[in-house]
Design a protein around this motif. Structure first.
Motif, PDB file in Angstrom:
ATOM      1  N   SER A  98      37.898  58.419  72.135  1.00 55.12           N
ATOM      2  CA  SER A  98      39.311  58.050  72.097  1.00 55.12           C
ATOM      3  C   SER A  98      39.619  56.925  71.128  1.00 55.12           C
ATOM      4  N   ASP A  99      38.595  56.105  70.796  1.00 54.39           N
ATOM      5  CA  ASP A  99      38.846  54.988  69.873  1.00 54.39           C
ATOM      6  C   ASP A  99      38.418  55.301  68.448  1.00 54.39           C
ATOM      7  N   VAL A 100      38.048  56.559  68.170  1.00 54.08           N
ATOM      8  CA  VAL A 100      37.670  56.961  66.819  1.00 54.08           C
ATOM      9  C   VAL A 100      38.858  57.672  66.174  1.00 54.08           C
ATOM     10  N   PRO A 101      39.468  57.095  65.137  1.00 52.99           N
ATOM     11  CA  PRO A 101      40.636  57.714  64.503  1.00 52.99           C
ATOM     12  C   PRO A 101      40.328  59.135  64.011  1.00 52.99           C
ATOM     13  N   MET A 102      41.266  60.060  64.226  1.00 55.43           N
ATOM     14  CA  MET A 102      41.086  61.429  63.777  1.00 55.43           C
ATOM     15  C   MET A 102      42.025  61.753  62.621  1.00 55.43           C
ATOM     16  N   LEU A 103      41.423  62.187  61.515  1.00 52.75           N
ATOM     17  CA  LEU A 103      42.170  62.673  60.362  1.00 52.75           C
ATOM     18  C   LEU A 103      42.097  64.187  60.409  1.00 52.75           C
ATOM     19  N   LEU A 104      43.234  64.848  60.540  1.00 51.51           N
ATOM     20  CA  LEU A 104      43.249  66.303  60.699  1.00 51.51           C
ATOM     21  C   LEU A 104      43.396  66.995  59.351  1.00 51.51           C
ATOM     22  N   TYR A 105      42.475  67.937  59.097  1.00 53.37           N
ATOM     23  CA  TYR A 105      42.569  68.763  57.892  1.00 53.37           C
ATOM     24  C   TYR A 105      43.452  69.960  58.217  1.00 53.37           C
ATOM     25  N   MET A 106      44.621  70.042  57.544  1.00 58.04           N
ATOM     26  CA  MET A 106      45.583  71.109  57.808  1.00 58.04           C
ATOM     27  C   MET A 106      45.543  72.163  56.709  1.00 58.04           C
ATOM     28  N   ASP A 107      45.423  73.418  57.124  1.00 60.60           N
ATOM     29  CA  ASP A 107      45.545  74.512  56.162  1.00 60.60           C
ATOM     30  C   ASP A 107      47.003  74.831  55.868  1.00 60.60           C
ATOM     31  N   SER A 108      47.876  74.555  56.830  1.00 61.07           N
ATOM     32  CA  SER A 108      49.305  74.849  56.666  1.00 61.07           C
ATOM     33  C   SER A 108      49.935  73.921  55.632  1.00 61.07           C
ATOM     34  N   ASP A 109      50.838  74.484  54.832  1.00 61.61           N
ATOM     35  CA  ASP A 109      51.573  73.659  53.869  1.00 61.61           C
ATOM     36  C   ASP A 109      53.041  73.527  54.264  1.00 61.61           C
ATOM     37  N   GLN A 110      53.331  73.711  55.554  1.00 61.00           N
ATOM     38  CA  GLN A 110      54.702  73.654  56.045  1.00 61.00           C
ATOM     39  C   GLN A 110      55.026  72.285  56.641  1.00 61.00           C
ATOM     40  N   LYS A 111      56.201  71.778  56.286  1.00 59.24           N
ATOM     41  CA  LYS A 111      56.611  70.456  56.749  1.00 59.24           C
ATOM     42  C   LYS A 111      56.736  70.397  58.265  1.00 59.24           C
ATOM     43  N   ALA A 112      57.260  71.453  58.876  1.00 59.03           N
ATOM     44  CA  ALA A 112      57.443  71.454  60.327  1.00 59.03           C
ATOM     45  C   ALA A 112      56.108  71.297  61.041  1.00 59.03           C
ATOM     46  N   ASP A 113      55.084  71.949  60.528  1.00 62.15           N
ATOM     47  CA  ASP A 113      53.752  71.835  61.133  1.00 62.15           C
ATOM     48  C   ASP A 113      53.210  70.415  60.984  1.00 62.15           C
ATOM     49  N   ALA A 114      53.445  69.825  59.819  1.00 62.96           N
ATOM     50  CA  ALA A 114      52.965  68.455  59.584  1.00 62.96           C
ATOM     51  C   ALA A 114      53.649  67.473  60.522  1.00 62.96           C
ATOM     52  N   LEU A 115      54.953  67.620  60.714  1.00 66.96           N
ATOM     53  CA  LEU A 115      55.691  66.726  61.612  1.00 66.96           C
ATOM     54  C   LEU A 115      55.202  66.880  63.047  1.00 66.96           C
ATOM     55  N   LYS A 116      54.921  68.114  63.460  1.00 67.14           N
ATOM     56  CA  LYS A 116      54.437  68.354  64.821  1.00 67.14           C
ATOM     57  C   LYS A 116      53.086  67.677  65.042  1.00 67.14           C
ATOM     58  N   VAL A 117      52.167  67.841  64.080  1.00 65.79           N
ATOM     59  CA  VAL A 117      50.834  67.243  64.207  1.00 65.79           C
ATOM     60  C   VAL A 117      50.920  65.721  64.234  1.00 65.79           C
ATOM     61  N   LEU A 118      51.741  65.146  63.361  1.00 69.37           N
ATOM     62  CA  LEU A 118      51.841  63.692  63.279  1.00 69.37           C
ATOM     63  C   LEU A 118      52.470  63.079  64.524  1.00 69.37           C
ATOM     64  N   SER A 119      53.216  63.878  65.272  1.00 64.57           N
ATOM     65  CA  SER A 119      53.838  63.363  66.498  1.00 64.57           C
ATOM     66  C   SER A 119      52.849  63.289  67.653  1.00 64.57           C
ATOM     67  N   GLU A 120      51.666  63.890  67.485  1.00 65.01           N
ATOM     68  CA  GLU A 120      50.646  63.859  68.535  1.00 65.01           C
ATOM     69  C   GLU A 120      49.909  62.522  68.498  1.00 65.01           C
ATOM     70  N   GLY A 121      49.823  61.880  69.626  1.00 67.28           N
ATOM     71  CA  GLY A 121      49.303  60.518  69.687  1.00 67.28           C
ATOM     72  C   GLY A 121      47.878  60.354  69.233  1.00 67.28           C
ATOM     73  N   HIS A 122      47.020  61.371  69.458  1.00 67.58           N
ATOM     74  CA  HIS A 122      45.606  61.209  69.125  1.00 67.58           C
ATOM     75  C   HIS A 122      45.296  61.520  67.659  1.00 67.58           C
ATOM     76  N   ILE A 123      46.290  61.946  66.908  1.00 70.59           N
ATOM     77  CA  ILE A 123      46.108  62.213  65.477  1.00 70.59           C
ATOM     78  C   ILE A 123      46.496  60.969  64.689  1.00 70.59           C
ATOM     79  N   GLN A 124      45.550  60.395  63.938  1.00 70.81           N
ATOM     80  CA  GLN A 124      45.828  59.197  63.154  1.00 70.81           C
ATOM     81  C   GLN A 124      46.441  59.524  61.802  1.00 70.81           C
TER      82      GLN A 124
END
Length: 433
Positions: A169-195
């Motif tokens: 839980s204390d290790v920052p997670m950088l998510l590799y996204m295959d999607s190039d859609q803004k809506a998907d990026a906003l959804k992922v960034l709103s998740e608390g465990h995604i740094q």
């Protein structure tokens, strides 16, 4: 909650920037495939970092890629991480020495999982990123990741499973996204465990990361936006509605130039991170370097006690002056003799004399004697002078050790000139640590 990261990724293959990781994607992104230029554009666009994948297929290509990554680190205004072709402890060392802030180990390779503790202990946990692209890797290395990794580079397959692992839980997670859609990026960034995010969306060149960050902020997602603690309305402007800006090199404190800002120039500087002024002669907005390439990247803005002058500390690319001089203040008017003991300036001046001796030999010069004798003689003298420091340090008189350290530093500078290492290289490395 800490700010979310936007980290574009760049793929290197045979020294060129290519479109993606797969064999069919290894076509140059531009006519020349200039990876350094592309990295610079990402660095300038509001990115919080840069992730470089080395797609080399041979040891020779791998060494070439490390050299290219070093060039990228030298021009990037944001931290650089490296991934791909990391097989040995020596690879981690070379990439960190090239200037990378982090190096990623792909945990699908058993050898990488085995050396995770070693590289973490040797170089520091914060410098080690681990790539986790399936649940098997996560299950088998969960404890090691929690103890020895500073960041997790994860694929969507493990994105929702990380929070279940309490020891991660204390290790920052950088998510590799295959999607190039803004809506998907906003959804992922709103998740608390995604740094933060990397991959297709934030690597696009057809939109502004700075503008996307503004949209994130509007949706309550914390991001790193440059904001002034003092509003424009609180500044005292001159009769033309402008405020003078004294521009200073952030590393050497050299005063580079004087310019003026109006409100639009001020806001543009904050939004882009590039120093922008109001040209009084042309009566137009003027982003420094837009035509010459000699950009000034803002490091800080400080207001004086009367609220009527700004001090800007910047990273200067090339010359600040339109004459080609490093700084605009070069015409001597009056000078009294004085000792200039600014450490960096003294080191740089002595180093320049040594370089001049190397380029233009002078008969009877001790420096030229060392260059003529070659690297073995230079190394012998460095070793001898180092020993002299040890001996002097055992004596109570500080004058002796002062003399010996000065002698040692001179010989080290001869070695630097022989090997093509500058004080800028050294200070950049020290500042990075």
């Amino acid at each position: 909650m800490s700010d979310k990261w936007m980290i574009p990724c760049l793929y290197l293959y045979q020294g060129k920037a290519v479109a993606g990781r797969g064999p069919k994607e290894r076509t140059c992104l531009s006519r020349d495939g200039d990876a350094v230029k592309l990295a610079g554009s990402y660095s300038d666009s509001g990115a919080d970092g840069l992730l470089v994948f080395d797609l080399s297929s041979t040891d020779e290509e791998h060494e070439e890629a490390i050299g290219k990554i070093k060039e990228i680190c030298q021009i990037s205004q944001v931290p650089v991480s490296a991934a791909g072709n990391v097989k040995r402890v020596e690879d981690v060392k070379k990439l960190l020495y090239a200037g990378c802030q982090r190096v990623a180990l792909n945990l699908s390779k058993e050898s990488n999982a085995q050396m995770l503790k070693e590289v973490s202990d040797r170089f520091g946990r914060e410098k080690i990123m681990v790539s986790v692209f399936d649940m098997d890797d996560l299950r088998s290395c969960q404890q090691k990741i929690g103890e020895y990794a500073g960041t997790v580079l994860a694929a969507d397959a493990v994105r929702e499973k990380i929070p279940e692992r309490a020891d991660l839980s204390d290790v920052p997670m950088l998510l590799y996204m295959d999607s190039d859609q803004k809506a998907d990026a906003l959804k992922v960034l709103s998740e608390g465990h995604i740094q933060g995010i990397t991959g297709a969306f934030v690597s696009r060149m057809d939109f502004s990361l700075a503008d996307f960050k503004e949209e994130c902020r509007a949706q309550g997602i914390p991001v790193d936006l440059c904001e002034s603690a003092i509003a424009w309305e609180e500044l005292k402007l001159n009769g033309d509605g402008l405020i003078p800006v004294v521009v200073q090199d952030y590393q050497t404190d050299e005063v580079l130039m004087l310019a003026y800002m109006n409100e639009e120039a001020f806001e543009t500087t904050l939004r882009t991170g590039k120093m922008t002024y109001w040209s009084r002669s042309r009566q137009e907005l003027w982003m420094k370097g837009l035509t010459s390439g000699h950009f000034q990247y803002m490091k800080s803005l400080t207001l004086d006690c009367d609220n009527d002058t700004i001090l800007a500390k910047v990273a200067q690319v090339g010359a600040a002056c339109h004459t080609g001089n490093r700084a605009c203040f070069f015409q001597k008017m009056v000078r009294k003799e004085y000792d200039d003991t600014n450490p960096l300036r003294v080191f740089q001046n002595v180093y320049q004399v040594i370089q001049d001796r190397k380029a233009h030999p002078k008969e009877g010069s001790y420096t030229n004697y060392l260059f003529d004798k070659g690297i073995d003689k230079i190394l012998k003298k460095v070793g001898e002078e180092c020993t002299e420091i040890v001996i002097a340090a055992k004596n109570p008189d500080k004058e002796e050790i002062k003399y010996e350290i000065a002698d040692f530093l001179y010989h080290v500078m001869v070695l630097m000139a022989e090997k093509g290492v500058s004080w800028e290289d050294i200070t950049r490395e020290l500042a990075r640590r």
